[in-house]
Scaffold this motif. Structure first.
Motif, short mmCIF file in Angstrom:
data_model
loop_
_atom_site.label_atom_id
_atom_site.label_comp_id
_atom_site.label_asym_id
_atom_site.label_seq_id
_atom_site.Cartn_x
_atom_site.Cartn_y
_atom_site.Cartn_z
N UNK A 27 -15.30 2.17 49.49
CA UNK A 27 -15.03 3.28 48.58
C UNK A 27 -15.19 2.81 47.15
N UNK A 28 -15.51 3.76 46.25
CA UNK A 28 -15.69 3.46 44.84
C UNK A 28 -15.62 4.77 44.06
N UNK A 29 -15.81 4.71 42.75
CA UNK A 29 -15.81 5.93 41.93
C UNK A 29 -17.09 6.73 42.10
N UNK A 30 -18.23 5.98 42.21
CA UNK A 30 -19.52 6.68 42.33
C UNK A 30 -20.54 5.75 42.98
N UNK A 31 -21.62 6.35 43.43
CA UNK A 31 -22.71 5.60 44.06
C UNK A 31 -24.01 6.14 43.51
N UNK A 32 -24.90 5.25 43.06
CA UNK A 32 -26.20 5.67 42.55
C UNK A 32 -27.20 5.70 43.68
N UNK A 33 -27.72 6.91 43.95
CA UNK A 33 -28.81 7.07 44.92
C UNK A 33 -30.10 6.78 44.17
N UNK A 34 -30.66 5.60 44.37
CA UNK A 34 -31.78 5.16 43.53
C UNK A 34 -33.04 6.00 43.75
N UNK A 35 -33.18 6.58 44.92
CA UNK A 35 -34.38 7.40 45.19
C UNK A 35 -34.42 8.64 44.30
N UNK A 36 -33.28 9.27 44.08
CA UNK A 36 -33.22 10.51 43.30
C UNK A 36 -32.70 10.32 41.89
N UNK A 38 -29.55 10.33 41.26
CA UNK A 38 -28.32 11.11 41.18
C UNK A 38 -27.13 10.27 41.67
N UNK A 39 -25.95 10.62 41.16
CA UNK A 39 -24.73 9.94 41.57
C UNK A 39 -24.04 10.72 42.69
N UNK A 40 -23.51 9.98 43.62
CA UNK A 40 -22.61 10.52 44.64
C UNK A 40 -21.20 10.19 44.18
N UNK A 41 -20.39 11.22 43.92
CA UNK A 41 -19.03 10.99 43.42
C UNK A 41 -18.08 10.69 44.58
N UNK A 42 -17.16 9.77 44.31
CA UNK A 42 -16.15 9.37 45.29
C UNK A 42 -16.76 9.09 46.67
N UNK A 43 -17.71 8.16 46.73
CA UNK A 43 -18.41 7.92 47.99
C UNK A 43 -17.54 7.21 49.02
N UNK A 64 -6.35 3.34 59.31
CA UNK A 64 -6.26 2.14 60.14
C UNK A 64 -7.57 1.34 60.14
N UNK A 65 -8.52 1.71 59.26
CA UNK A 65 -9.80 1.01 59.23
C UNK A 65 -9.81 -0.11 58.20
N UNK A 66 -10.84 -0.98 58.26
CA UNK A 66 -11.01 -2.04 57.27
C UNK A 66 -11.72 -1.44 56.07
N UNK A 67 -11.08 -1.45 54.92
CA UNK A 67 -11.59 -0.79 53.73
C UNK A 67 -11.83 -1.81 52.62
N UNK A 68 -13.01 -1.74 52.00
CA UNK A 68 -13.29 -2.49 50.78
C UNK A 68 -13.21 -1.48 49.64
N UNK A 69 -12.14 -1.53 48.90
CA UNK A 69 -11.88 -0.56 47.84
C UNK A 69 -12.39 -1.11 46.51
N UNK A 70 -13.41 -0.45 45.97
CA UNK A 70 -14.00 -0.87 44.70
C UNK A 70 -13.78 0.22 43.65
N UNK A 71 -12.54 0.64 43.54
CA UNK A 71 -12.16 1.67 42.57
C UNK A 71 -12.57 1.25 41.16
N UNK A 72 -13.05 2.24 40.39
CA UNK A 72 -13.47 1.97 39.02
C UNK A 72 -14.89 1.45 38.90
N UNK A 73 -15.61 1.42 40.01
CA UNK A 73 -16.95 0.83 40.02
C UNK A 73 -18.02 1.81 40.49
N UNK A 74 -19.27 1.44 40.18
CA UNK A 74 -20.45 2.16 40.65
C UNK A 74 -21.16 1.29 41.68
N UNK A 75 -21.50 1.88 42.81
CA UNK A 75 -22.22 1.16 43.87
C UNK A 75 -23.72 1.37 43.74
N UNK A 398 -21.88 2.36 33.84
CA UNK A 398 -22.97 3.23 34.28
C UNK A 398 -24.29 2.50 34.06
N UNK A 399 -24.98 2.04 35.12
CA UNK A 399 -26.21 1.27 34.93
C UNK A 399 -27.36 2.10 34.37
#
Length: 420
Positions: A27-36, A38-43, A64-75, A398-399
Motif C-alpha cells: 500500500x502507498x499514497x499513489x502509484x504511477x502507471x507509466x504506460x498512461x 496517470x496516478x492510481x490513488x491509494x493503491x 491478516x495478510x502480510x502488508x508492506x505499508x509505504x504510506x507517504x510514497x509514490x510507487x 512526485x517523480x
C-alpha cells in the motif's frame, strides 16, 4: 547469533530469482502507471508468488495478510539500466587494476550488483565483462546466495583484433587478447555461439572505436557490414538480442543496417543514422551523464589523458545528439555505462535526460516500458500491471515534477520481497 542468522535469511530471500509462495500486499499514497502517465490513488498491489496479481484503487489490505505499508510514497516499476558493467569500478582506471588478482573483479561485481538494486534498478543488462565474472554473480543471485537485480548478461563483448573490445593496453610479450575477438563473418558466428554456450542472454559488439581503450578513436568503424550482419543473424537465430557499441556515425549506420536491436552511446550519430533508427525501430541507449563524473575524477582514478581527451571531445556532441534523436522520434532506453561511473549514482542521469529534451514521464518510460521491450521482456519487468514480476520502487515525492527523486529511492521491492 539469532540476529546474524536473521540477516542471512533476509539476504537469501532478497535474491528474488525464486518465486515466493506467500501473498503480499503493498500500500502507498499513489502509484504511477507509466504506460498512461496517470496516478492510481491509494493503491493496493496484491502479489502472489512474486508476481503482481492485481492493482486496485482505494481497497484495503486484509487484516491478516502480510502488508508492506509505504504510506507517504509514490510507487513505480523497478527501474531498468540497459548498459552496465558490474565487474568494474571507476576508481580503477588506466593500468591501476593490474595490481589486483583476477578474481578481484568478481567480488566487485557482487558489491556493485547490490548497490544497483538498492538504488532502485531491479533489472540490469550487463554488456561486457571479463572472465565470466558477471555470469557467476548472476547464478549466485538466482540461487539466493547474494543480493542483486535481475541480470541480462552478455559475457565477453565481440570485436575486431586491436579494436575497442580487444585488450589494447599491454605489449605483445603479454599475448593479451580478448576471447571475443574475431576477424571474419564465420569467426564471429562462432564467437556468438561460444558466448551463448556460457550463458550470454545478449550479444554485445564493438562496431566502432571507443573512449576508454588504447589506440582506438570513437568515430572509427571497426567491423565491416558483412561481419555485423553475420553477428546479428546468428544472435537472432538463437533468439538473442544484439547490441552495438557505436560512437561514430558510419559505424552506427552499419549496425542499424545489419539489424542490431540497440545502439549503445550513439555519440556522433548523423541525420541519416537518426532517420534509419526511426525507420527500423532501433533503440538508442545514450549514456549522457557519466562524463560529469569522469572529467571530475578521472585523473585521480588513473584514467589516461588520451582517454579523458576523447571523453571531452564527444561529451557535448553526444548530449546534443540525444536531444536531436529524441525530438526526431527515435526510441530511447536508459543506459548509464555504470562502471565508468559509480553504480550507486546512476539515478542522476534522469535529470540530464530531462535537461536535454525529455519530459519526466518520457525519461521514466526509457527506464521501464521502453527498456523492457528492448530486452524482449515486455509485460514481465518495467511495469506494475498484473502478470509482471513484483519489482517496485517507492519515492517520497512526485517523480513527474522532480526526477531528482531517483537519486534517493526510499524503498525497493524485488519479486515481492522488501529489499530496502
Amino acid at each position: 547469533m539469532k540476529y546474524r542468522l536473521a540477516l542471512v535469511s533476509a539476504a537469501l530471500a532478497l535474491s528474488a530469482g525464486t518465486a515466493h509462495a506467500e501473498t503480499v500486499y503493498v500500500t502507498a499514497d499513489r502509484l504511477l502507471e507509466v504506460e498512461t502517465g496517470k496516478f492510481v490513488e491509494k493503491p493496493l498491489v496484491t502479489i502472489v508468488e512474486g508476481k503482481i496479481a492485481s492493482v486496485e484503487s482505494g481497497a484495503s489490505a486484509p487484516t491478516d495478510g502480510k502488508v508492506i505499508d509505504l504510506a507517504g510514497h509514490t510507487l513505480l516499476p523497478g527501474l531498468i539500466d540497459m548498459h552496465v558493467h558490474l565487474d568494474g569500478r571507476p576508481e580503477y582506471g588506466g593500468y591501476s587494476s593490474l595490481q589486483f588478482t583476477d578474481r578481484f573483479a568478481t567480488v566487485l561485481a557482487v558489491v556493485n550488483a547490490e548497490k544497483m538494486l538498492k538504488a532502485g534498478f531491479t533489472t540490469v543488462r550487463n554488456v561486457g565483462d571479463g572472465d565470466y565474472n558477471v555470469s557467476g554473480v548472476d547464478q549466485a543471485i538466482e540461487e539466493g546466495w547474494i543480493v542483486g537485480p535481475r541480470i541480462v548478461n552478455g559475457n565477453y563483448s565481440l570485436g575486431a583484433t586491436g579494436g575497442h573490445c580487444d585488450q589494447t593496453y599491454l605489449p605483445p610479450s603479454f599475448g593479451a587478447k580478448s576471447p571475443g575477438v574475431a576477424d571474419s563473418p564465420d569467426e564471429f558466428r562462432l564467437r556468438v555461439r561460444e558466448q551463448r554456450k556460457y550463458g550470454a542472454e545478449v550479444i554485445k559488439v564493438c562496431a566502432t572505436g571507443g573512449v576508454f581503450s588504447r589506440n582506438t578513436e570513437p568515430g572509427q568503424p571497426q567491423l565491416r557490414l558483412e561481419e555485423l550482419q553475420a553477428i546479428a543473424d546468428e544472435a537472432h537465430f538463437w533468439d538473442l538480442k544484439v547490441a552495438a557499441h557505436a560512437h561514430g556515425a558510419e559505424g552506427i549506420k552499419l549496425a542499424i543496417r545489419a539489424g542490431f536491436d540497440t545502439i549503445e552511446h550513439a555519440s556522433l550519430v548523423d541525420d541519416e543514422g537518426i532517420r534509419l533508427a526511426k525507420e527500423r525501430g532501433t533503440f538508442f541507449s545514450m549514456d549522457i551523464y557519466n562524463t560529469d563524473y569522469t572529467q571530475r575524477t578521472g585523473e585521480a582514478n588513473g584514467v589516461l589523458e588520451d582517454n579523458l581527451r576523447k571523453d571531452r571531445e564527444i561529451a557535448q556532441v553526444q548530449r546534443d545528439n540525444f536531444r536531436k534523436a529524441h525530438n526526431s522520434g527515435v526510441r530511447m532506453v536508459f543506459g548509464s555505462d555504470a562502471g565508468v561511473m559509480p553504480h550507486e549514482e546512476v539515478g542522476g542521469q534522469f535529470a540530464v535526460m530531462v535537461e536535454y529534451g525529455m519530459t519526466p514521464l518520457e525519461a521514466i518510460r526509457a527506464a521501464t516500458v521502453n527498456a523492457s521491450e528492448a530486452l524482449g521482456q515486455k509485460g514481465e519487468v518495467g511495469t506494475l500491471r498484473p502478470g509482471a514480476w513484483a519489482d517496485i520502487i517507492a519515492v517520497s515525492g512526485n517523480p513527474l515534477e522532480n526526477v531528482g527523486e531517483f537519486t534517493d529511492v526510499d524503498a525497493v521491492i524485488k519479486g515481492g520481497v522488501l529489499v530496502e
